[in-house]
Design a protein around this motif. Structure first.
Motif, short mmCIF file in Angstrom:
data_model
loop_
_atom_site.label_atom_id
_atom_site.label_comp_id
_atom_site.label_asym_id
_atom_site.label_seq_id
_atom_site.Cartn_x
_atom_site.Cartn_y
_atom_site.Cartn_z
N THR A 180 0.84 -1.20 0.00
CA THR A 180 0.00 0.00 0.00
C THR A 180 0.87 1.25 0.00
OG1 THR A 180 -0.16 -0.21 2.39
CG2 THR A 180 -1.96 -1.14 1.11
N TYR A 181 1.07 1.83 1.20
CA TYR A 181 1.80 3.10 1.28
C TYR A 181 3.21 3.03 0.76
CZ TYR A 181 -2.12 4.36 4.15
OH TYR A 181 -3.38 4.59 4.58
N PHE A 212 -1.60 -1.36 -4.65
CA PHE A 212 -2.79 -1.96 -4.07
C PHE A 212 -3.84 -2.37 -5.10
CE2 PHE A 212 -6.91 -1.85 -1.86
CZ PHE A 212 -6.65 -2.89 -0.98
#
Lengths: 817, 210, 258
Positions: free
Chosen positions: B172-173, B179
């Protein structure tokens, strides 16, 4: 018990032989353990390594039925090594008495044997008397006719080699036991013997116990705290049952049963009241007329008068020579001599020796009343294995009765301790206390006799029956055990005065109408009643003594005189006058039972209140001395080893009399019902077998087999056998086998164990096995049947107790789980 | 869904479903597992009618789902993950450029060496967690063995717990644009060029579809 | 402290099994269907419905003869109870002030962790009710000033119950008096048990009696190491990724690369 349960804790050496207290009298081990904590040695002698043996310091195995050989060896060991407590033996036993010169013993037979009648003429078994009629004595013990010399001569044959060959006990083990036990010959060392049916259920049952009594007397252990000869009763109230004479040959209080030949009360009393000329002999049984008359008064109340011999003619009597023992009763039943049978709180279809014969015998009955808590093999005999109900005419009535905690009353345990018990809960359903059932039955029978007459109604109609509060119509609605207990104790119809020996002042000790405090006050003139003289003092003006719960132990030896009440006169250790010297000093001051303080006795209630030195200690025999030589028994004054009826060896190594010469044989013409088969030394039945009990079940299991928790513990009939025998027969542990005897067979699971070992008997290997007698076909479904299907119909000549502890069987593999 | 412009299909529906089942069951197993391991988290049992008993039963059942889902994951990704090549070794030497500034990160295929390692560890612990879990549920082994299963199971928690956090971060980040591989399954070419250039070349050359 | 100890003096036990029945009676446990299998020990082992079992061991001696040992087997009620450490449900296995370690069967989820970590192999799983059962030291009796049912019924006085210090002193005095191989079993491990034995023979002579018992190492590894470590691992990963994000920053595809 001469002593009592708690008293076991006082012993220095405890011998367990002919019993298995850890398993069959579990609570007794509380006291055995207490003694051991104090350093006592425990010796266990048993064919099988039992749970008692597991706790013992010394264990010795012996072949079932050879106890007299074993104990005879110990008597010889004591005499050879001079381990007698000399002063005790000379002063308190009949060791110094001279016996008739014509008395003899040759090759297994005492003088006076009648081979045809299988009985003894006992006239030569008697003391020599002096001119005054007092037995002659030689206190030096040298006279060849003195009992000490005769004893020595008799047991000189019981040498270690021979004893070991007969018993199968290794010589080392014999010596260990002999040495260990005879330590107690020292005045301040005490040994006790705990025995039970392992000694009594033999054709030499009484003599087994006699042999031990001789040992206890030689070692000076009788009357002592931690000593005595202690029969462990197998049932909580069997002592009470015996005291109240649930037997054919005695009436309450150990009085003899009248015979038809005793035409009058005077005849009966004359025949049965012992006499002595010796002023130092208290001869307690001289009081017998008082006890008999008081009993008759209790039986017939106001109907018993001096004029009618106190109703003596109504009292039941035996025919001359009649034996009405259990074995004979069922023998007669098998021959069709009975119409009906009350099986009250018992299960003869499983408990009787040769139970197969007994089950058959019941088929001859018109009716049977089965009074019990549960259905059992007796009540259901008509649908038992191998029985065709359609062919059986017997009508069976089941009367459910209350269990011990569903009714009030007393029990008397082995300690002779009468303890009152209270009702905890009501009986279920229609179940009633035994007393209620008997009461209803009596009322009915009495009514029938009263209305319809019948043969000889007087004994019933004249009976005194005041066992409960009477209603306005004079009838008793509910019988009350307190009324019964009061009658057993007895009361006086007139004031009783006692004169003080010194001051000559008379004081009234009991007022008319009062409960009596002691049998010392009983009279032979009809002014007192007592249902059982030894219980006189149990329910007095001070109340129900059996209900006392005093916890004081003033002597510190565990007598607890305030706890319940024990007969006689709350004397906790009987023969206790033998625990002190003539001067009244305790042989063993650490555990003094009684002592003379110069003016009166202290401690337990003494055997006779007379001052020290005034009387001989053994007050129940006319000579006042304990009997090493006992002339009163059917099979000889000294115990002698004979083989069991069924045994593994051809010859009795001790004499040419193989079987006790005085036993009554069934299966001979004129006696026995055809079912009495014996096979001795038969290769088809080579194994010695003994029956026994386990902790988890009780008697024939009628109560315990219906209790799932107990069935869980011991679910099925088993046979215990040695690894060696199992190997010979190819039997695996836990496997199903059949145990067979000449009389029947029973399925069992094999327990192959280290706890049985083969014996070397007369140089041959003999295997012994053991089976419990708790099971029966009614329940549990896969539990098995009774061990008594295998046991023989043969009894001890004195008591007729069956020989279920030594007989011959075989084991066959059956396979399956 | 029609093929979006400038986007390239990175994961099939099958892959995405498997991934979601794995992710969901894994998260559930972690939460309920922690609820069983930590008395302080036992409040989680309150979310289940029947409390701890049902929570544990569901943990066991979801464990089976997770276990089966992973078999599908093996089908989906096994051939792209269960090996290392020369580039992977180089990748490890620079730790994929995640930890320090690197001139050039070695080129990766569909999965870089770190992802492969992650999958292999997951594979190992799938085996451990399933093997221990099933015999914790049905303890047919002697207690002396069974009690060590608990240890291994807890070891799995330690390793997988850490990995799960990192995996979530990197997916994700840590790597923007990643994602959606789990979402609609499409990635930008730029993303692909950066993260899996070899794969991009293969796809563009038609040597593989996804 | 109100700690109590049940002392089982094996030298006094006659294997009458009154304790086994008393246990079932007080705890209302059903009888089990058993078979005579060639031993007096029945049921063969502890079960969910048999929490107290007298074990019979026959040992032939080299010098001839036999020892027949009896041992009452039930939960030892450890001060440091492995079962309690392992139990996942708070309050399901709890310890009373007297030291009884009790399973609250209402709370039990049948995970059997306690069954598998017990150093004495005591708890038993019931597949019918899906719960685990064992001796409770009659906590419902002792909490009300009574003694456990087994101790109450013990005729020979082999099973006694009382304050911890007193019972330990008694145990040592008894073992000393017995001499030989006699030992005290119970106070030297798992921080002391609330059921103790005086054993007249060596520990290894008794069937199923653990020599040098302890809370299994696996339990420490599991509950005291890996359990906190799992939090650490997750925490470290969270912290690590956080710092990675703010220091190193995310890896973005080159702009305009598509």
């Amino acid at each position: 018990m001469t002593n009592h349960w708690n008293d076991i804790a006082n012993a220095d050496v405890i011998l367990i032989m002919g019993g298995n207290p850890a398993e069959n009298h579990p609570i007794s081990f509380r006291w055995v353990d207490k003694a051991m904590v104090k350093g006592a040695k425990l010796i266990c002698v048993d064919p099988r390594f039992t749970r008692s043996a597991a706790k013992a310091h010394i264990y010795a195995a012996l072949r079932s039925g050879t106890d007299i050989a074993f104990l005879g060896g110990m008597i010889k060991y004591i005499l050879d090594n001079n381990l007698i407590q000399k002063e005790y033996v000379v002063e308190y036993t009949n060791a110094a008495f001279l016996v008739d010169e014509k008395f003899d013993f040759q090759d297994g037979l005492f003088s006076g044997y009648d081979a045809k009648g299988r009985k003894y003429d006992r006239t030569t078994w008697k003391y020599q008397m002096d001119a005054k009629g007092i037995p002659k004595m030689d206190k030096t013990l040298q006279n060849p006719n003195c009992i000490y010399q005769l004893l020595q001569k008799h047991y000189s044959r019981y040498n270690l080699d021979l004893v070991s060959k007969i018993t199968g006990t290794p010589k080392d083990d014999l010596l260990k036991v002999y040495k260990g036990y005879t330590e107690t010959h020292k005045p301040d060392k005490v040994g006790t013997i705990l025995y039970a049916m392992g000694w009594t259920q033999h054709t030499v049952g009484v003599q087994n116990i006699r042999a031990m009594a001789i040992i206890q007397l030689l070692l000076g252990n009788m009357g002592m705290a931690g000593g005595g000869v202690n029969a462990l009763r197998g049932e909580s109230n069997v002592q009470g049952g015996t005291d109240h004479a649930l037997l054919f040959h005695i009436i309450p209080g150990y009085n003899p049963m009248p015979r038809a030949t005793d035409k009058t009360l005077a005849d009966f009393l004359e025949r049965n009241t012992p006499k002595t000329q010796d002023p130092k002999s208290l001869n307690w049984w001289k009081n017998r007329p008082k006890y008999i008359v008081s009993l008759l008064k209790a039986m017939y109340g106001a109907n018993a008068t001096k004029e009618n011999d106190f109703g003596y003619s109504w009292f039941p009597k035996l025919d001359e020579g009649q034996n009405a023992s259990w074995l004979i009763l069922f023998d007669q039943m098998a021959k069709g001599k009975f119409k009906g049978f009350f099986a009250w709180g018992q299960n003869p279809a499983c408990s009787s020796a040769n139970a197969g014969k007994v089950r058959k015998a019941m088929e001859t009955l018109d009716w049977m009343v089965n009074v019990n808590l549960f259905d059992n093999e007796t009540g259901s005999f008509w649908k038992g294995p191998g029985t065709d109900p359609s062919k059986i005419k017997t009508e069976v009535f089941m009367l459910p009765c209350a269990a011990s905690f569903e009714k009030e009353g007393s029990i008397t345990n082995s300690s002779r301790l009468m303890q009152w018990r209270y009702k905890a809960i009501n009986p279920p359903g229609q179940a009633k206390p035994d007393l209620d059932i008997m009461h209803a039955l009596y009322q009915k029978v009495r009514k029938l006799y009263k209305e319809k007459g019948g043969a000889y109604p007087e004994p019933i109609l004249n009976l005194s029956w005041n066992y409960g509060p009477k209603g306005p119509d004079g009838t008793i609605k509910h019988p009350d055990p307190h009324f019964v207990a009061k009658e057993i104790n007895g009361y006086t119809a007139k004031d009783i005065e006692v004169e003080d020996a010194k001051t000559k002042v008379k004081t009234v000790v009991a007022k008319a109408g009062e409960q009596l405090g002691s049998f010392a006050f009983l009279q032979d003139d009809g002014s007192t009643t007592s249902g059982c003289w030894i219980y006189c003092g149990s329910y007095t003006e001070r109340g129900n003594m059996a209900a006392r719960r005093g916890k004081a132990d003033p002597t510190g030896i565990g007598l607890y005189p305030g706890w319940a009440w024990c007969w006689p006169v709350n004397r906790r250790i009987i023969y206790n006058r033998a625990s002190v010297t003539w001067e009244g000093k305790p042989w063993d001051p650490k555990r003094a039972v009684i002592w003379w303080d110069g003016s009166k006795w202290q401690g337990d209630v003494p055997d006779g209140p007379q001052p020290a030195g005034d009387i001989y200690p053994f007050i129940m025999v006319p000579e006042g001395h304990a009997r090493l030589f006992a002339a009163g028994l059917a099979d000889g004054p000294f115990p002698e080893h004979y083989e069991p009826l069924e045994c593994p060896i051809e010859k009795n190594l001790m004499s040419s009399q193989k079987l006790n010469p005085a036993v009554r044989l069934f299966g001979e013409p004129g006696i026995g019902a055809g079912a009495d088969k014996y096979l001795t030394c038969d290769p088809r039945f080579p194994l010695v077998c003994s029956t026994y009990r386990v902790t988890e079940h009780w008697q024939t299991g009628v109560m315990t087999r219906w209790t799932p928790w107990l069935v869980e513990l011991e679910p099925q009939m088993f046979v215990e056998l040695s690894k060696e025998l199992a190997k010979e027969r190819g039997i695996k542990n836990g496997e199903r086998v059949v145990v067979k005897s000449a009389r029947g067979e029973v399925d069992a699971k094999a327990i192959v164990t280290e706890r049985f070992k083969p014996f070397k008997i007369a140089d041959q290997t003999v295997h012994q096995v053991g089976i419990p007698w708790h099971y029966g076909w009614v329940t549990p479904p896969d539990g098995g049947d009774s061990a008594n299907l295998l046991t023989p119909t043969i009894g001890d000549p004195n008591t007729m107790i069956p020989e279920s502890k030594a007989f011959m069987v075989n084991i066959e593999k059956k396979g399956g789980k | 869904m029609a093929k979006p412009k400038n986007l390239i299909l990175s994961s099939t529906v099958f892959e995405r479903v498997v991934h979601w089942v794995l992710a969901g069951s894994c998260l559930f197993l972690f939460l309920t597992g922690f609820g069983l391991m930590f008395h302080s988290l036992s409040f989680m049992a309150n979310f289940f009618p029947g409390g701890h008993y049902i929570m544990k039963l569901l943990h066991n059942i979801v464990g089976i789902i997770f276990g089966i889902a992973f078999l599908f994951a093996l089908i989906a990704w096994g051939k792209d993950t269960l090996y290392f090549d020369e580039d992977d070794k180089k990748w490890f030497r620079v730790m994929g450029g995640y930890l320090w500034e690197v001139e050039k990160v070695p080129e990766a295929g569909k999965f870089n060496a770190g992802q492969k390692m992650f999958f292999m560890v997951l594979f190992l612990f799938w085996f451990i967690m399933m093997g221990t879990g099933i015999f914790m549920w049905f303890p047919i082994f002697p207690a002396e063995i069974t009690r060590w299963l608990y240890v291994l199971h807890a070891l799995g928690v330690v390793v997988l717990g850490g990995f799960l956090v990192i995996h979530f971060y990197l997916g994700t980040y840590g790597n923007p644009g990643t994602f959606q591989v789990m979402g609609h399954g499409y990635v930008t070419k730029g993303w692909a060029k950066k993260h899996r250039p070899k794969w991009l070349r293969d796809v563009e050359a038609g040597r593989r579809s996804v | 402290m109100n700690e109590k100890v049940m002392l089982i003096d094996v030298s006094k036990c006659t294997a009458c099994r009154g304790c086994q029945v008393a246990c079932k009676q007080w705890n209302r446990l059903p009888a089990e269907k058993t078979q005579q299998r060639g031993t007096h020990q029945n049921p063969p082992d502890l079960t969910p419905a048999t929490w107290n079992l007298v074990r019979f061991t026959e040992i032939p001696l080299r010098e001839g003869g036999v020892r027949w040992l009896f041992r009452k087997d039930n939960c030892m009620h450890c001060e440091d109870a492995a079962c309690q450490r392992a139990c996942p449900v708070p309050g399901c296995i709890f310890k009373t002030a007297e030291g009884a370690v009790v399973i609250d069967t209402e709370k039990c989820i049948g995970c059997e962790y306690c069954v598998n970590v017990c150093p004495f192999e005591i708890p038993r799983f019931d597949s019918a009710t899906k719960k685990v059962y064992k001796c409770t030291l009659c906590w419902d009796r002792i909490g009300n000033g009574q003694i456990p049912a087994c101790a109450k019924t013990c005729g020979p006085g082999a099973v006694t119950f009382g304050p911890k210090e007193k019972m330990i002193a008694q145990a040592y005095a008894r073992a000393k008096a017995l001499g030989g191989d006699a030992t005290v079993y119970g106070d030297k491990f798992v921080k002391g048990t609330h059921v103790m034995y005086v054993l007249p023979e060596k520990v290894r002579m008794y069937e199923k009696l653990t020599i040098n018992p302890s809370v299994p190492v696996s339990v420490y590894l599991w509950k005291d190491f890996l359990k906190p470590v799992s939090v650490l691992a997750i925490g470290a990963a969270l912290v690590g990724t956080f710092f990675h994000y703010i220091i190193k920053g995310p890896k973005r595809p080159e702009e305009g690369g598509e």
